[in-house]
Write a protein that holds these residues in place. Sequence first.
Motif, short mmCIF file in Angstrom:
data_model
loop_
_atom_site.label_atom_id
_atom_site.label_comp_id
_atom_site.label_asym_id
_atom_site.label_seq_id
_atom_site.Cartn_x
_atom_site.Cartn_y
_atom_site.Cartn_z
N ARG A 170 28.09 -33.40 4.82
CA ARG A 170 27.21 -34.38 4.17
C ARG A 170 25.97 -34.55 5.02
O ARG A 170 26.05 -34.72 6.23
CB ARG A 170 27.90 -35.73 4.05
N GLN A 171 24.91 -34.52 4.36
CA GLN A 171 23.65 -34.71 5.11
C GLN A 171 23.45 -36.20 5.32
O GLN A 171 23.75 -37.02 4.46
CB GLN A 171 22.49 -34.13 4.33
N VAL A 201 26.63 -23.41 4.82
CA VAL A 201 26.96 -24.81 5.08
C VAL A 201 28.31 -25.06 4.41
O VAL A 201 28.54 -24.68 3.26
CB VAL A 201 25.88 -25.75 4.50
N HIS A 202 29.14 -25.73 5.15
CA HIS A 202 30.48 -26.02 4.63
C HIS A 202 30.37 -27.00 3.48
O HIS A 202 29.55 -27.92 3.52
CB HIS A 202 31.35 -26.59 5.76
N PRO A 203 31.18 -26.80 2.44
CA PRO A 203 31.05 -27.68 1.27
C PRO A 203 31.32 -29.17 1.58
O PRO A 203 30.84 -30.04 0.88
CB PRO A 203 32.10 -27.16 0.30
N ASN A 204 32.03 -29.46 2.57
CA ASN A 204 32.34 -30.85 2.93
C ASN A 204 31.28 -31.51 3.80
O ASN A 204 31.38 -32.68 4.12
CB ASN A 204 33.69 -30.93 3.65
#
Length: 118
Positions: A115-116, A110-113
């Motif tokens: 947001r769930q 999952v890309h660090p940017n």
Amino acid sequence: MTSQSQGIQQLLQAEKRAKDKLEEAKKRKGKRLRQAKEEATAEIDHYRLQREKEFRNKQTNVMGSQGNISAKIEEQTTETIRILTSSYQKNMESMMKKLLSTICDINPEVHPNFRQAA
């Protein structure tokens, strides 16, 4: 009258001798001019040959040094090409493996940017 005709004859003979001397002088002058022209042409040819020889010597010196420089540059270029080819052959296999592993080995993350949604 005879003395008069004798005087005329002498004048005519003197005139003829003068005319002959003038013609002879003109011939000598023409001959001397031709000779001077030939001498000048020979001198010009000699000078031209001398200058051409000097030019060829200078050209040989300059071109010779340029030829040496060209040979050195050619030698350096050949050596550089040989080194690069050798380096390519030596490192090709390992670089291909690294490239293929980077492309083919995918690790989904999952890309660090990201947001769930809450």
